[in-house]
Design a protein around this motif. Structure first.
Motif, PDB file in Angstrom:
ATOM      1  N   ARG A 165      41.444  37.193  42.100  1.00 13.30           N
ATOM      2  CA  ARG A 165      40.166  37.788  42.510  1.00 13.30           C
ATOM      3  C   ARG A 165      39.855  39.079  41.762  1.00 13.30           C
ATOM      4  N   SER A 166      40.723  39.469  40.847  1.00  4.03           N
ATOM      5  CA  SER A 166      40.492  40.687  40.067  1.00  4.03           C
ATOM      6  C   SER A 166      39.422  40.435  39.018  1.00  4.03           C
ATOM      7  N   GLY A 167      38.597  41.408  38.815  1.00  3.76           N
ATOM      8  CA  GLY A 167      37.574  41.311  37.775  1.00  3.76           C
ATOM      9  C   GLY A 167      38.140  41.691  36.425  1.00  3.76           C
ATOM     10  N   THR A 168      37.332  41.627  35.422  1.00  8.78           N
ATOM     11  CA  THR A 168      37.754  41.985  34.068  1.00  8.78           C
ATOM     12  C   THR A 168      37.347  43.402  33.698  1.00  8.78           C
ATOM     13  N   SER A 169      36.739  44.136  34.633  1.00  8.76           N
ATOM     14  CA  SER A 169      36.243  45.486  34.317  1.00  8.76           C
ATOM     15  C   SER A 169      37.295  46.569  34.476  1.00  8.76           C
ATOM     16  N   GLY A 170      38.537  46.203  34.837  1.00  6.98           N
ATOM     17  CA  GLY A 170      39.599  47.188  34.960  1.00  6.98           C
ATOM     18  C   GLY A 170      39.549  47.980  36.251  1.00  6.98           C
ATOM     19  N   GLY A 171      38.921  47.443  37.270  1.00  7.34           N
ATOM     20  CA  GLY A 171      38.810  48.129  38.551  1.00  7.34           C
ATOM     21  C   GLY A 171      40.090  48.064  39.353  1.00  7.34           C
ATOM     22  N   ASP A 172      39.938  48.166  40.655  1.00  6.61           N
ATOM     23  CA  ASP A 172      41.085  48.163  41.558  1.00  6.61           C
ATOM     24  C   ASP A 172      41.702  46.773  41.610  1.00  6.61           C
ATOM     25  N   CYS A 173      42.932  46.671  41.163  1.00  9.58           N
ATOM     26  CA  CYS A 173      43.626  45.388  41.126  1.00  9.58           C
ATOM     27  C   CYS A 173      45.071  45.578  41.568  1.00  9.58           C
ATOM     28  N   VAL A 174      45.640  44.527  42.085  1.00 12.71           N
ATOM     29  CA  VAL A 174      47.065  44.528  42.388  1.00 12.71           C
ATOM     30  C   VAL A 174      47.733  43.435  41.575  1.00 12.71           C
ATOM     31  N   GLU A 175      49.013  43.637  41.336  1.00 18.90           N
ATOM     32  CA  GLU A 175      49.832  42.630  40.687  1.00 18.90           C
ATOM     33  C   GLU A 175      50.981  42.301  41.625  1.00 18.90           C
ATOM     34  N   VAL A 176      51.370  41.036  41.635  1.00 17.81           N
ATOM     35  CA  VAL A 176      52.421  40.567  42.518  1.00 17.81           C
ATOM     36  C   VAL A 176      53.488  39.866  41.689  1.00 17.81           C
ATOM     37  N   ALA A 177      54.732  40.147  42.019  1.00 19.51           N
ATOM     38  CA  ALA A 177      55.859  39.430  41.413  1.00 19.51           C
ATOM     39  C   ALA A 177      56.550  38.681  42.547  1.00 19.51           C
ATOM     40  N   ASP A 178      56.416  37.349  42.536  1.00 22.55           N
ATOM     41  CA  ASP A 178      57.023  36.547  43.598  1.00 22.55           C
ATOM     42  C   ASP A 178      58.154  35.662  43.079  1.00 22.55           C
ATOM     43  N   ASN A 179      58.660  35.995  41.908  1.00 26.41           N
ATOM     44  CA  ASN A 179      59.749  35.226  41.321  1.00 26.41           C
ATOM     45  C   ASN A 179      61.124  35.845  41.591  1.00 26.41           C
ATOM     46  N   LEU A 180      61.172  36.920  42.356  1.00 30.64           N
ATOM     47  CA  LEU A 180      62.427  37.617  42.596  1.00 30.64           C
ATOM     48  C   LEU A 180      63.150  37.040  43.809  1.00 30.64           C
ATOM     49  N   ARG A 181      64.434  37.186  43.835  1.00 27.92           N
ATOM     50  CA  ARG A 181      65.244  36.671  44.936  1.00 27.92           C
ATOM     51  C   ARG A 181      65.066  37.555  46.166  1.00 27.92           C
ATOM     52  N   ASP A 182      64.658  36.960  47.269  1.00 26.79           N
ATOM     53  CA  ASP A 182      64.583  37.608  48.583  1.00 26.79           C
ATOM     54  C   ASP A 182      63.574  38.734  48.698  1.00 26.79           C
ATOM     55  N   VAL A 183      62.644  38.865  47.741  1.00 30.24           N
ATOM     56  CA  VAL A 183      61.666  39.949  47.833  1.00 30.24           C
ATOM     57  C   VAL A 183      60.406  39.586  47.051  1.00 30.24           C
ATOM     58  N   VAL A 184      59.266  40.066  47.532  1.00 29.63           N
ATOM     59  CA  VAL A 184      58.003  39.974  46.806  1.00 29.63           C
ATOM     60  C   VAL A 184      57.591  41.414  46.517  1.00 29.63           C
ATOM     61  N   ALA A 185      57.305  41.703  45.255  1.00 29.96           N
ATOM     62  CA  ALA A 185      56.951  43.058  44.843  1.00 29.96           C
ATOM     63  C   ALA A 185      55.456  43.134  44.539  1.00 29.96           C
TER      64      ALA A 185
END
Length: 62
Positions: free
Chosen positions: A13-33
């Motif tokens: 849902r992030s736009g391409t204008s460089g606004g407010d965005c989050v990144e998620v890493a869900d490939n880690l063991r026992d944690v989502v960052a």
């Protein structure tokens, strides 16, 4: 916590204008960052996978 193997993905849902965005890493063991895409070296929030799934389900209902 070692996040060196994290594979960060930007929200679809992030736009391409460089606004407010989050990144998620869900490939880690026992944690989502989660981090701010504008500050990749900044702080990271971590969640248990079940907690993250619960958050996503709640967000989809809102």
């Amino acid at each position: 916590m070692d996040l060196s193997s994290a594979k960060w993905k930007k929200s679809t849902r992030s736009g391409t204008s460089g606004g407010d965005c989050v990144e998620v890493a869900d490939n880690l063991r026992d944690v989502v960052a989660v981090r701010d895409s504008k500050d990749p070296a900044g702080p990271v929030l971590t969640f248990a996978p079940q907690t993250w799934r619960s958050f996503l389900e709640f967000a989809k209902q809102s």
